[in-house]
Design a protein around this motif. Structure first.
Motif, short mmCIF file in Angstrom:
data_model
loop_
_atom_site.label_atom_id
_atom_site.label_comp_id
_atom_site.label_asym_id
_atom_site.label_seq_id
_atom_site.Cartn_x
_atom_site.Cartn_y
_atom_site.Cartn_z
N LEU A 1 0.86 -1.19 0.00
CA LEU A 1 0.00 0.00 0.00
C LEU A 1 0.89 1.23 0.00
CD1 LEU A 1 -2.79 1.34 0.19
CD2 LEU A 1 -2.58 1.19 2.69
N VAL A 2 0.67 2.10 -0.98
CA VAL A 2 1.42 3.36 -1.09
C VAL A 2 0.46 4.48 -0.70
CG1 VAL A 2 2.66 4.92 -2.64
CG2 VAL A 2 2.88 2.43 -2.93
N VAL A 3 0.82 5.22 0.35
CA VAL A 3 -0.06 6.27 0.88
C VAL A 3 0.67 7.60 0.83
CG1 VAL A 3 -1.51 6.99 2.80
CG2 VAL A 3 -0.97 4.54 2.49
N GLY B 1 -4.78 9.62 4.90
CA GLY B 1 -4.80 8.66 5.99
C GLY B 1 -6.11 7.93 6.15
N LEU B 2 -7.23 8.61 5.95
CA LEU B 2 -8.54 7.97 6.07
C LEU B 2 -8.72 6.88 5.02
CD1 LEU B 2 -11.28 7.90 7.48
CD2 LEU B 2 -12.05 9.67 5.89
N GLU B 3 -8.36 7.20 3.79
CA GLU B 3 -8.45 6.21 2.72
C GLU B 3 -7.52 5.03 2.99
OE1 GLU B 3 -7.79 5.80 -2.10
OE2 GLU B 3 -8.06 7.81 -1.26
N ALA B 4 -6.35 5.30 3.54
CA ALA B 4 -5.41 4.23 3.87
C ALA B 4 -6.02 3.28 4.90
CB ALA B 4 -4.11 4.84 4.40
N LEU B 5 -6.62 3.83 5.94
CA LEU B 5 -7.23 2.98 6.97
C LEU B 5 -8.37 2.15 6.39
CD1 LEU B 5 -7.19 5.50 9.94
CD2 LEU B 5 -5.89 3.35 9.78
N GLU B 6 -9.16 2.72 5.48
CA GLU B 6 -10.24 1.97 4.83
C GLU B 6 -9.67 0.81 4.03
OE1 GLU B 6 -12.40 4.96 2.66
OE2 GLU B 6 -13.24 5.80 4.48
N GLU C 1 -0.80 9.22 12.87
CA GLU C 1 -2.15 8.89 13.34
C GLU C 1 -2.63 7.57 12.73
OE1 GLU C 1 -3.94 13.34 14.19
OE2 GLU C 1 -3.88 12.62 12.12
N VAL C 2 -2.27 7.32 11.50
CA VAL C 2 -2.64 6.05 10.86
C VAL C 2 -2.02 4.90 11.64
CG1 VAL C 2 -2.33 4.61 8.80
CG2 VAL C 2 -3.01 7.01 8.55
N ILE C 3 -0.73 5.01 11.93
CA ILE C 3 -0.05 3.94 12.66
C ILE C 3 -0.68 3.73 14.03
CG2 ILE C 3 2.12 3.24 13.73
CD1 ILE C 3 3.58 4.70 11.44
N GLU C 4 -1.01 4.83 14.71
CA GLU C 4 -1.62 4.73 16.04
C GLU C 4 -2.94 3.97 16.00
OE1 GLU C 4 -1.89 8.83 17.17
OE2 GLU C 4 0.03 8.78 18.22
N LYS C 5 -3.68 4.07 14.90
CA LYS C 5 -4.99 3.45 14.80
C LYS C 5 -4.92 1.96 14.43
CE LYS C 5 -7.41 7.73 13.79
NZ LYS C 5 -8.16 7.77 15.04
N LEU C 6 -3.74 1.49 14.03
CA LEU C 6 -3.60 0.08 13.66
C LEU C 6 -3.47 -0.79 14.91
CD1 LEU C 6 -1.04 0.36 10.72
CD2 LEU C 6 -3.53 0.11 10.57
N SER C 7 -4.00 -1.98 14.81
CA SER C 7 -3.86 -2.92 15.93
C SER C 7 -2.40 -3.37 16.04
CB SER C 7 -4.75 -4.14 15.71
OG SER C 7 -4.26 -4.92 14.64
N ASP C 8 -2.03 -3.83 17.21
CA ASP C 8 -0.67 -4.34 17.41
C ASP C 8 -0.42 -5.53 16.49
OD1 ASP C 8 -0.09 -2.42 19.30
OD2 ASP C 8 -0.59 -3.72 21.00
N GLU C 9 -1.43 -6.34 16.29
CA GLU C 9 -1.28 -7.51 15.41
C GLU C 9 -1.02 -7.08 13.96
OE1 GLU C 9 -3.75 -11.43 13.85
OE2 GLU C 9 -4.63 -10.17 15.41
N TYR C 10 -1.76 -6.07 13.50
CA TYR C 10 -1.54 -5.58 12.13
C TYR C 10 -0.13 -5.05 11.98
CZ TYR C 10 -3.06 -3.97 7.54
OH TYR C 10 -3.21 -3.83 6.18
N LYS C 11 0.32 -4.27 12.97
CA LYS C 11 1.67 -3.71 12.92
C LYS C 11 2.72 -4.81 12.96
CE LYS C 11 0.59 -0.35 16.04
NZ LYS C 11 0.80 0.76 16.96
N ALA C 12 2.47 -5.86 13.72
CA ALA C 12 3.44 -6.95 13.84
C ALA C 12 3.60 -7.72 12.53
CB ALA C 12 3.02 -7.90 14.95
N ASN C 13 2.55 -7.72 11.71
CA ASN C 13 2.58 -8.50 10.46
C ASN C 13 2.82 -7.66 9.22
OD1 ASN C 13 2.01 -11.07 11.64
ND2 ASN C 13 -0.06 -10.31 12.02
#
Length: 126
Positions: A5-7, A34-39, A62-74
Motif C-alpha cells: 500500500l502506497v499512501v 490517511g482515512l483512505e489508507a485505513l479503509e 495517526e494512521v499507525i496509532e490506529k492500527l492494531s498491534d497484530e496488524y503492525k506486527a505483520n
C-alpha cells in the motif's frame, strides 16, 4: 511479500513510487490520505506500507496509532517524509514504523531498499 500500500497525498509522488515498484511482482494499492489508507487496510492485509508522514485526514503517525498491534506486527511500515529531524524520525519509529525514508529520495534507492526487505523476509523463512 506480495501486497503493498502506497499512501501519499501527492499524486505525482504516488505514481512515481508505484511505477518504481512495478518491476516487482506485487499487488500495489494506493491511498491519497490517511482515512483512505485505513479503509484499505480494513479490506486488505498488506505486507508493506509506504506511508507519508504529513497528509490530510490523519497523518502517517495517526494512521499507525490506529492500527492494531497484530496488524503492525505483520506489516512492514516505511515512513516517507520531508521531515528529516532526528526527533521526527524517532517519533515515527516509536509509533510503529520500522523504517524511515527522507524525501526527496532516489527511485533506484527505493528499489534497492524493497529488494533488501524481500531478501530479509526470504532469509528469515529459511
Amino acid at each position: 511479500m506480495n501486497r503493498i500500500l502506497v499512501v501519499d497525498d501527492e499524486e505525482i509522488l504516488r505514481m512515481l513510487i508505484c511505477d518504481t515498484l512495478e518491476s516487482f511482482d506485487f499487488t500495489i494499492d494506493e491511498a491519497e490520505n490517511g482515512l483512505e489508507a485505513l479503509e484499505r487496510m480494513k479490506e486488505n492485509n498488506y505486507d508493506l506500507i509506504i506511508l507519508d508522514y504529513m497528509m490530510p485526514h490523519f497523518t502517517g503517525l495517526e494512521v499507525i496509532e490506529k492500527l492494531s498491534d497484530e496488524y503492525k506486527a505483520n506489516t512492514t511500515i516505511v515512513m516517507l517524509t520531508a521531515k528529516s529531524q532526528e526527533a521526527d524520525r524517532q517519533l515515527a519509529l516509536d509509533k510503529g514504523a520500522q523504517y524511515f525514508i527522507s524525501k526527496p529520495f532516489s527511485p533506484i534507492k527505493l528499489i534497492s531498499f524493497v529488494e533488501e526487505l524481500i531478501n530479509a523476509e526470504t532469509d528469515s523463512d529459511i
